[in-house]
Write a protein that holds these residues in place. Structure first.
Motif, PDB file in Angstrom:
ATOM      1  N   SER A 250       1.465 -11.491  -1.936  1.00  0.00           N
ATOM      2  CA  SER A 250       0.307 -10.982  -2.663  1.00  0.00           C
ATOM      3  C   SER A 250      -0.785 -12.022  -2.767  1.00  0.00           C
ATOM      4  CB  SER A 250       0.708 -10.503  -4.051  1.00  0.00           C
ATOM      5  OG  SER A 250       1.048 -11.603  -4.852  1.00  0.00           O
TER       6      SER A 250
ATOM      7  N   GLY B 101      -1.018  -7.130  -0.727  1.00  0.00           N
ATOM      8  CA  GLY B 101      -0.514  -6.760  -2.036  1.00  0.00           C
ATOM      9  C   GLY B 101       0.122  -5.383  -2.010  1.00  0.00           C
TER      10      GLY B 101
ATOM     11  N   THR C 268       4.161  -4.202  -2.411  1.00  0.00           N
ATOM     12  CA  THR C 268       4.564  -3.146  -3.319  1.00  0.00           C
ATOM     13  C   THR C 268       5.514  -2.198  -2.617  1.00  0.00           C
ATOM     14  OG1 THR C 268       2.452  -3.283  -4.456  1.00  0.00           O
ATOM     15  CG2 THR C 268       3.743  -1.274  -4.798  1.00  0.00           C
TER      16      THR C 268
ATOM     17  N   TYR D  13       2.210  -5.227  -9.075  1.00  0.00           N
ATOM     18  CA  TYR D  13       1.007  -6.029  -8.859  1.00  0.00           C
ATOM     19  C   TYR D  13       0.162  -6.158 -10.131  1.00  0.00           C
ATOM     20  CZ  TYR D  13      -3.589  -7.334  -6.993  1.00  0.00           C
ATOM     21  OH  TYR D  13      -4.783  -7.939  -6.769  1.00  0.00           O
TER      22      TYR D  13
ATOM     23  N   ARG E 259      -0.486 -10.412 -11.468  1.00  0.00           N
ATOM     24  CA  ARG E 259      -1.749 -11.040 -11.085  1.00  0.00           C
ATOM     25  C   ARG E 259      -2.389 -11.719 -12.290  1.00  0.00           C
ATOM     26  NH1 ARG E 259      -4.774  -5.252 -10.308  1.00  0.00           N
ATOM     27  NH2 ARG E 259      -5.077  -4.828 -12.519  1.00  0.00           N
TER      28      ARG E 259
END
Length: 142
Positions: A35, A42, A46, A66, A70
């Motif tokens: 990611s 990203g 997933t 995600y 982050r």
């Protein structure tokens, strides 16, 4: 962290400690590394995370989505200009409100836009139809 109960600051999405084979500990590291490399990776991580639980042979491993791993909404994304016609902008605003009602939570406009792009990439026939309505594919031959 004074005044907090033991474990109160722990990550609720953390994986179980690795077993003897060490198979569950690596998936989070791979996901985080992928990611942070930017671009569409990203979303790749997933989908890999979702399939990771089936690969573990019945043992369910959880990876952090995600949204929660982050530092900010722009983390791991490339900046791209986006220019929208007024009716598209209005439809986007309506979609944002609708999804916020469904989730009963705020939805990031950046997340919505990327989700719209990802769904569009999965439905190119419908995208082709929209582009044809805009004039793509028309030939002006004698």
């Amino acid at each position: 962290m004074t005044g907090m109960k033991e474990g109160a600051g722990e990550n609720p999405f953390a994986e179980d400690p690795p077993d003897d084979t060490g198979s569950t500990g690596d998936s989070t590291t791979e996901t985080s590394t992928e990611s942070s490399s930017g671009g569409a990776s990203g979303t790749d991580s997933t989908s890999q995370s979702a399939s990771g639980s089936s690969r573990s042979g019945g043992r369910r491993s959880m990876s952090i989505p995600y949204k929660f791993r982050r530092d900010g909404v722009q983390d791991g994304r490339d900046r791209v200009p986006l220019f929208l016609k007024p009716d598209t902008k209005s439809a986007e605003r309506d979609a944002l409100r609708e999804l916020e009602e469904r989730f009963d939570a705020d939805v990031s406009l950046t997340d919505l836009r990327e989700a719209l792009v990802m769904v569009g990439l999965e439905h190119l026939d419908e995208v082709e139809g929209e582009l044809e309505e805009w004039g793509y594919g028309m030939r002006f031959e004698d």
